[in-house]
Design a protein around this motif. Structure first.
Motif, PDB file in Angstrom:
ATOM      1  N   SER A 106       0.715  -1.279  -0.152  1.00 53.86           N
ATOM      2  CA  SER A 106       0.034   0.102  -0.101  1.00 53.86           C
ATOM      3  C   SER A 106       0.867   1.440   0.060  1.00 53.86           C
ATOM      4  O   SER A 106       0.578   2.272  -0.695  1.00 53.86           O
ATOM      5  CB  SER A 106      -0.830  -0.081   1.130  1.00 53.86           C
ATOM      6  OG  SER A 106      -1.918   1.339   1.400  1.00 53.86           O
ATOM      7  N   LYS A 107       1.942   1.217   0.722  1.00 59.07           N
ATOM      8  CA  LYS A 107       2.894   2.449   0.875  1.00 59.07           C
ATOM      9  C   LYS A 107       3.564   2.687  -0.520  1.00 59.07           C
ATOM     10  O   LYS A 107       3.707   3.821  -0.882  1.00 59.07           O
ATOM     11  CB  LYS A 107       3.905   2.253   2.035  1.00 59.07           C
ATOM     12  CG  LYS A 107       3.346   2.374   3.397  1.00 59.07           C
ATOM     13  CD  LYS A 107       4.418   2.170   4.392  1.00 59.07           C
ATOM     14  CE  LYS A 107       3.925   2.385   5.711  1.00 59.07           C
ATOM     15  NZ  LYS A 107       2.867   1.524   6.166  1.00 59.07           N
ATOM     16  N   LEU A 108       3.790   1.676  -1.205  1.00 59.68           N
ATOM     17  CA  LEU A 108       4.416   1.462  -2.540  1.00 59.68           C
ATOM     18  C   LEU A 108       3.429   2.428  -3.475  1.00 59.68           C
ATOM     19  O   LEU A 108       3.765   3.165  -4.245  1.00 59.68           O
ATOM     20  CB  LEU A 108       4.664   0.352  -3.269  1.00 59.68           C
ATOM     21  CG  LEU A 108       5.994  -0.199  -2.639  1.00 59.68           C
ATOM     22  CD1 LEU A 108       6.183  -1.722  -3.181  1.00 59.68           C
ATOM     23  CD2 LEU A 108       7.129   0.702  -2.907  1.00 59.68           C
TER      24      LEU A 108
ATOM     25  N   TYR B   6       2.059  12.072   5.377  1.00 58.33           N
ATOM     26  CA  TYR B   6       1.791  11.800   6.853  1.00 58.33           C
ATOM     27  C   TYR B   6       2.596  11.367   7.895  1.00 58.33           C
ATOM     28  O   TYR B   6       2.725  11.798   8.880  1.00 58.33           O
ATOM     29  CB  TYR B   6       0.906  10.394   6.448  1.00 58.33           C
ATOM     30  CG  TYR B   6       0.369   9.858   7.877  1.00 58.33           C
ATOM     31  CD1 TYR B   6      -0.653  10.672   8.553  1.00 58.33           C
ATOM     32  CD2 TYR B   6       0.698   8.688   8.346  1.00 58.33           C
ATOM     33  CE1 TYR B   6      -1.190  10.144   9.727  1.00 58.33           C
ATOM     34  CE2 TYR B   6       0.243   8.082   9.657  1.00 58.33           C
ATOM     35  CZ  TYR B   6      -0.769   8.771  10.272  1.00 58.33           C
ATOM     36  OH  TYR B   6      -1.281   8.411  11.373  1.00 58.33           O
ATOM     37  N   MET B   7       3.783  10.722   7.223  1.00 57.79           N
ATOM     38  CA  MET B   7       4.963  10.566   8.193  1.00 57.79           C
ATOM     39  C   MET B   7       5.483  11.922   8.796  1.00 57.79           C
ATOM     40  O   MET B   7       5.529  12.198  10.061  1.00 57.79           O
ATOM     41  CB  MET B   7       6.092   9.705   7.500  1.00 57.79           C
ATOM     42  CG  MET B   7       5.839   8.408   7.386  1.00 57.79           C
ATOM     43  SD  MET B   7       6.795   7.584   6.451  1.00 57.79           S
ATOM     44  CE  MET B   7       8.292   7.401   7.391  1.00 57.79           C
TER      45      MET B   7
ATOM     46  N   PRO C 293      10.802  11.809   9.808  1.00 57.44           N
ATOM     47  CA  PRO C 293      11.336  12.389   8.547  1.00 57.44           C
ATOM     48  C   PRO C 293      10.766  11.325   7.441  1.00 57.44           C
ATOM     49  O   PRO C 293      10.968  10.080   7.503  1.00 57.44           O
ATOM     50  CB  PRO C 293      12.934  12.031   8.701  1.00 57.44           C
ATOM     51  CG  PRO C 293      13.128  11.931  10.269  1.00 57.44           C
ATOM     52  CD  PRO C 293      11.827  11.447  10.773  1.00 57.44           C
ATOM     53  N   GLY C 294      10.235  11.935   6.226  1.00 60.83           N
ATOM     54  CA  GLY C 294       9.862  11.230   5.205  1.00 60.83           C
ATOM     55  C   GLY C 294      10.740  10.324   4.589  1.00 60.83           C
ATOM     56  O   GLY C 294      10.675   9.389   3.698  1.00 60.83           O
ATOM     57  N   MET C 295      12.086  10.660   4.391  1.00 60.59           N
ATOM     58  CA  MET C 295      13.206  10.045   3.914  1.00 60.59           C
ATOM     59  C   MET C 295      13.490   8.634   4.386  1.00 60.59           C
ATOM     60  O   MET C 295      14.129   7.736   3.723  1.00 60.59           O
ATOM     61  CB  MET C 295      14.239  10.501   4.076  1.00 60.59           C
ATOM     62  CG  MET C 295      15.217  10.883   5.469  1.00 60.59           C
ATOM     63  SD  MET C 295      16.474  11.813   5.497  1.00 60.59           S
ATOM     64  CE  MET C 295      17.358  11.138   6.848  1.00 60.59           C
ATOM     65  N   LEU C 296      12.688   8.244   5.523  1.00 67.38           N
ATOM     66  CA  LEU C 296      12.953   6.912   6.081  1.00 67.38           C
ATOM     67  C   LEU C 296      11.644   6.078   5.543  1.00 67.38           C
ATOM     68  O   LEU C 296      11.804   4.804   5.721  1.00 67.38           O
ATOM     69  CB  LEU C 296      12.520   7.168   7.831  1.00 67.38           C
ATOM     70  CG  LEU C 296      13.587   7.657   8.391  1.00 67.38           C
ATOM     71  CD1 LEU C 296      12.905   7.982  10.090  1.00 67.38           C
ATOM     72  CD2 LEU C 296      14.671   6.758   8.284  1.00 67.38           C
ATOM     73  N   LEU C 297      10.892   6.449   4.723  1.00 71.74           N
ATOM     74  CA  LEU C 297       9.908   5.663   4.147  1.00 71.74           C
ATOM     75  C   LEU C 297      10.215   4.637   3.213  1.00 71.74           C
ATOM     76  O   LEU C 297       9.961   3.393   3.630  1.00 71.74           O
ATOM     77  CB  LEU C 297       8.859   6.645   3.163  1.00 71.74           C
ATOM     78  CG  LEU C 297       7.506   5.694   2.646  1.00 71.74           C
ATOM     79  CD1 LEU C 297       6.630   5.053   3.534  1.00 71.74           C
ATOM     80  CD2 LEU C 297       6.656   6.732   1.868  1.00 71.74           C
ATOM     81  N   PRO C 298      11.493   4.520   2.669  1.00 77.37           N
ATOM     82  CA  PRO C 298      11.797   3.475   1.904  1.00 77.37           C
ATOM     83  C   PRO C 298      12.326   2.339   2.897  1.00 77.37           C
ATOM     84  O   PRO C 298      12.035   0.944   2.428  1.00 77.37           O
ATOM     85  CB  PRO C 298      13.155   4.075   1.025  1.00 77.37           C
ATOM     86  CG  PRO C 298      12.628   5.362   0.882  1.00 77.37           C
ATOM     87  CD  PRO C 298      12.036   5.868   2.203  1.00 77.37           C
ATOM     88  N   VAL C 299      12.925   2.803   3.867  1.00 78.65           N
ATOM     89  CA  VAL C 299      13.255   1.789   4.904  1.00 78.65           C
ATOM     90  C   VAL C 299      12.027   1.056   5.392  1.00 78.65           C
ATOM     91  O   VAL C 299      12.181  -0.138   5.760  1.00 78.65           O
ATOM     92  CB  VAL C 299      14.110   2.340   6.021  1.00 78.65           C
ATOM     93  CG1 VAL C 299      14.440   1.617   7.253  1.00 78.65           C
ATOM     94  CG2 VAL C 299      15.391   2.965   5.233  1.00 78.65           C
ATOM     95  N   VAL C 300      11.202   1.845   5.904  1.00 84.15           N
ATOM     96  CA  VAL C 300       9.876   1.357   6.358  1.00 84.15           C
ATOM     97  C   VAL C 300       9.281   0.389   5.351  1.00 84.15           C
ATOM     98  O   VAL C 300       8.888  -0.738   5.746  1.00 84.15           O
ATOM     99  CB  VAL C 300       8.886   2.233   6.393  1.00 84.15           C
ATOM    100  CG1 VAL C 300       7.483   1.580   6.994  1.00 84.15           C
ATOM    101  CG2 VAL C 300       9.300   3.227   7.758  1.00 84.15           C
ATOM    102  N   ILE C 301       9.094   0.468   4.235  1.00 88.81           N
ATOM    103  CA  ILE C 301       8.539  -0.425   2.990  1.00 88.81           C
ATOM    104  C   ILE C 301       9.411  -1.396   2.997  1.00 88.81           C
ATOM    105  O   ILE C 301       9.086  -2.886   2.954  1.00 88.81           O
ATOM    106  CB  ILE C 301       8.551   0.345   1.817  1.00 88.81           C
ATOM    107  CG1 ILE C 301       7.440   1.436   1.862  1.00 88.81           C
ATOM    108  CG2 ILE C 301       8.235  -0.704   0.605  1.00 88.81           C
ATOM    109  CD1 ILE C 301       7.477   2.408   0.545  1.00 88.81           C
TER     110      ILE C 301
END
Length: 128
Positions: free
Chosen positions: A26-28, A37-38, A44-52
């Protein structure tokens, strides 16, 4: 009873991991919205790839039972932290419920850390 136990571990791994795999997918599909949202929550939004990557690869590792204890430990920490960061408004009943859900999932992962993957897993291939 032994048959039930041998089926419960892999079924439990699939059920607890599905939420992370679906969430990662879903995040992808909504990368920019999730990133915003983050950031609105101070993360930090730059952490989103790590989260995914953690959600997808960690979830898959739990399902197949590969390095299961490590994956469960990482996902337990992630789940607890995300509960605190995103569901910490205990004055809102829905947020309290979401926080408690995160606590329950964290507890399930800690059980996996303690007990391992169980049968039908890569970690236990070739063992009786």
């Amino acid at each position: 009873m032994k048959t039930f136990q041998s089926l419960a571990a892999p079924a439990g791994r699939v059920l607890i991991a599905l939420i992370f795999i679906m969430s990662g997918i879903s995040k992808l599909g909504s990368f920019a919205g999730t990133q915003a949202y983050m950031e609105s929550a101070g993360v930090p939004g730059m952490l989103l790839p790590v989260v995914i990557v953690l959600e997808l690869l960690g979830g898959l590792a739990i399902i197949v039972g590969w390095h299961t204890r490590l994956a469960a430990f990482l996902l337990a920490g992630f789940t607890l932290l995300s509960g605190v960061l995103f569901h910490g408004n205990f004055g809102d009943q829905m947020q309290m419920i979401m926080f408690m859900k995160n606590l329950a999932i964290t507890g399930g992962f800690l059980m996996i850390v303690a007990l391992g993957a169980g049968p039908w897993s890569i970690d236990n291939r070739g063992r009786s």
